[in-house]
Design an enzyme around this catalytic site. Sequence first.
Site, short mmCIF file in Angstrom:
data_model
loop_
_atom_site.label_atom_id
_atom_site.label_comp_id
_atom_site.label_asym_id
_atom_site.label_seq_id
_atom_site.Cartn_x
_atom_site.Cartn_y
_atom_site.Cartn_z
N LYS A 188 0.84 -1.18 0.00
CA LYS A 188 0.00 0.00 0.00
C LYS A 188 0.89 1.24 0.00
O LYS A 188 1.78 1.37 0.83
CB LYS A 188 -0.91 0.01 1.23
CG LYS A 188 -1.90 1.17 1.24
CD LYS A 188 -2.87 1.09 2.40
CE LYS A 188 -2.28 1.58 3.68
NZ LYS A 188 -2.14 3.04 3.76
N ASP A 242 -3.38 4.34 -1.84
CA ASP A 242 -4.31 4.80 -0.79
C ASP A 242 -4.20 6.32 -0.64
O ASP A 242 -3.47 6.82 0.21
CB ASP A 242 -3.94 4.06 0.51
CG ASP A 242 -4.53 4.69 1.75
OD1 ASP A 242 -5.65 5.23 1.67
OD2 ASP A 242 -3.87 4.63 2.81
N LYS A 264 -7.18 8.17 -0.60
CA LYS A 264 -8.43 8.53 0.09
C LYS A 264 -9.06 9.81 -0.48
O LYS A 264 -9.21 10.81 0.23
CB LYS A 264 -8.21 8.70 1.59
CG LYS A 264 -7.77 7.45 2.32
CD LYS A 264 -7.74 7.67 3.83
CE LYS A 264 -7.32 6.45 4.59
NZ LYS A 264 -5.92 6.08 4.45
N LEU A 265 -9.46 9.77 -1.76
CA LEU A 265 -10.04 10.98 -2.36
C LEU A 265 -11.36 11.33 -1.68
O LEU A 265 -12.17 10.45 -1.36
CB LEU A 265 -10.25 10.79 -3.87
CG LEU A 265 -8.99 11.08 -4.72
CD1 LEU A 265 -7.88 10.10 -4.48
CD2 LEU A 265 -9.34 11.12 -6.20
N ASP A 276 -13.81 14.81 -2.15
CA ASP A 276 -13.99 16.17 -2.66
C ASP A 276 -15.33 16.19 -3.41
O ASP A 276 -16.07 15.21 -3.36
CB ASP A 276 -12.80 16.52 -3.59
CG ASP A 276 -12.50 18.02 -3.60
OD1 ASP A 276 -13.46 18.81 -3.70
OD2 ASP A 276 -11.31 18.39 -3.53
N ILE A 277 -15.60 17.26 -4.13
CA ILE A 277 -16.85 17.29 -4.89
C ILE A 277 -16.73 16.30 -6.05
O ILE A 277 -15.61 15.97 -6.49
CB ILE A 277 -17.19 18.71 -5.41
CG1 ILE A 277 -16.09 19.25 -6.33
CG2 ILE A 277 -17.43 19.67 -4.25
CD1 ILE A 277 -16.49 20.52 -7.08
N ASN A 279 -17.06 16.28 -9.32
CA ASN A 279 -16.30 16.62 -10.53
C ASN A 279 -14.79 16.53 -10.30
O ASN A 279 -14.04 16.06 -11.16
CB ASN A 279 -16.70 18.02 -10.99
CG ASN A 279 -16.08 18.37 -12.32
OD1 ASN A 279 -16.27 17.66 -13.30
ND2 ASN A 279 -15.30 19.45 -12.34
N THR A 280 -14.35 16.98 -9.12
CA THR A 280 -12.91 16.96 -8.80
C THR A 280 -12.42 15.52 -8.61
O THR A 280 -11.34 15.15 -9.08
CB THR A 280 -12.67 17.80 -7.53
OG1 THR A 280 -13.17 19.11 -7.76
CG2 THR A 280 -11.20 17.86 -7.18
N THR A 336 -10.20 3.26 11.19
CA THR A 336 -9.98 2.35 12.32
C THR A 336 -9.39 3.06 13.55
O THR A 336 -9.32 2.48 14.62
CB THR A 336 -9.05 1.19 11.92
OG1 THR A 336 -7.85 1.74 11.36
CG2 THR A 336 -9.69 0.28 10.89
N GLN A 394 -4.33 3.42 16.70
CA GLN A 394 -5.52 2.72 16.21
C GLN A 394 -6.52 2.50 17.36
O GLN A 394 -6.11 2.37 18.52
CB GLN A 394 -5.13 1.35 15.63
CG GLN A 394 -4.21 1.43 14.43
CD GLN A 394 -4.94 1.78 13.13
OE1 GLN A 394 -6.11 2.17 13.15
NE2 GLN A 394 -4.25 1.65 12.01
N GLY A 406 0.93 -2.37 8.63
CA GLY A 406 2.06 -1.46 8.49
C GLY A 406 3.15 -1.77 9.48
O GLY A 406 3.98 -2.67 9.28
N ARG A 407 3.12 -1.03 10.60
CA ARG A 407 4.23 -1.08 11.54
C ARG A 407 4.54 -2.46 12.11
O ARG A 407 5.71 -2.74 12.40
CB ARG A 407 3.97 -0.06 12.66
CG ARG A 407 4.11 1.38 12.16
CD ARG A 407 3.42 2.37 13.07
NE ARG A 407 1.97 2.30 12.97
CZ ARG A 407 1.13 3.13 13.57
NH1 ARG A 407 1.59 4.11 14.33
NH2 ARG A 407 -0.18 3.01 13.42
O1 OMP Z 1 -7.16 3.37 4.08
C1 OMP Z 1 -6.37 2.80 4.83
O2 OMP Z 1 -5.51 2.07 4.37
C2 OMP Z 1 -6.58 2.92 6.29
C3 OMP Z 1 -7.88 3.11 6.70
C4 OMP Z 1 -8.20 3.02 8.06
O3 OMP Z 1 -9.36 3.12 8.47
N1 OMP Z 1 -7.19 2.79 8.94
C5 OMP Z 1 -5.88 2.65 8.56
O4 OMP Z 1 -5.03 2.43 9.44
N2 OMP Z 1 -5.55 2.75 7.24
C6 OMP Z 1 -4.13 2.65 6.81
O5 OMP Z 1 -3.60 1.38 7.19
C7 OMP Z 1 -2.25 1.50 7.66
C8 OMP Z 1 -2.17 0.96 9.07
O6 OMP Z 1 -0.87 1.04 9.53
P1 OMP Z 1 -0.41 0.33 10.89
O7 OMP Z 1 -1.30 0.86 11.99
O8 OMP Z 1 1.02 0.75 11.04
O9 OMP Z 1 -0.59 -1.15 10.68
C9 OMP Z 1 -1.88 2.97 7.54
O10 OMP Z 1 -1.12 3.13 6.34
C10 OMP Z 1 -3.21 3.70 7.44
O11 OMP Z 1 -3.12 4.83 6.59
#
Ligand code: OMP
Length: 232
Positions: free
Chosen positions: A30, A57, A59-60, A62-63, A65-66, A119, A190, A210-211
């Site tokens: 991602k 990712d 996460k658009l 906006d309105i 058209n944009t 989340t 989170q 991620g982490r």
């Molecule tokens: O859209 C996402 O990916 C996302 C949505 C959401 O509700 N929560 C969320 O944590 N994320 C993404 O998921 C990843 C979670 O990262 P870690 O918490 O390090 O595992 C991050 O890159 C967030 O941007």
Amino acid sequence: MSKTIVALDFSSKQEVVDFLSQFDEPVYVKVGMELTYACGLEIIKTIKEMGHHIFLDLKLHDIPNTVKGGMKNLAALGVDIVNVHAAGGIPMMQAAIEGLEEGAIDGKRPLCIAVTILTSISQEIMNDQLGIEGEVIDTVKRYAQNAKAAGLDGVVCSVHEAKAIHEVCGDDFLTVTPGIRLATDAKGDQARVATPDFAREQGCDYIVVGRSITKSEDPVKTYHLIEDTMQK
Ligand SMILES: O=C(O)c1cc(=O)[nH]c(=O)n1[C@@H]1O[C@H](COP(=O)(O)O)[C@@H](O)[C@H]1O
């Protein structure tokens, strides 16, 4: 196909290349705002050339058209998944699909999914700060139904809502779930978290991690432990 999407929340191309060079197989990754704002969309080309799948990712929100214009340009990058915020409403999500279809390469658009309630948002924050009444699960289900009505392919939600979403939107409607923590990990920023084991039990299509992987002592080993759990 891998069910674990690794969040490359890095701030340089070098970190991405160093991280991905440890793997000898294609990984689903991602690319989010941290990496895009540091390296630009050029980073997509680099990752694609290394043979990996990409969820872009951005996460658009906006309105209509944009968002349509933005998605038309993103479609040309040839990524696998893109996303919007479901809070933008059905017309915005429909516009996202129109943009993707117009910009699609060889008639094949990326999958488009909608972020429901992040989340990191707890029940209390949703009620007291965002002013949305009721239970998180009901808002997430409603946003998922809106996304489906708009023609999207799935949603981002927490593990705790995935089963209910499949019940109302069908098994083919993708549930992509971040907020994944190993039993020994801290929650950090989170709020609605779960383990990979629980994600598999709940029928999540993909988990986003991620982490727990990128900051682990042995990222490849941790990735395989998590992916094996998801494939059980
Ligand atoms: O859209 C996402 O990916 C996302 C949505 C959401 O509700 N929560 C969320 O944590 N994320 C993404 O998921 C990843 C979670 O990262 P870690 O918490 O390090 O595992 C991050 O890159 C967030 O941007």
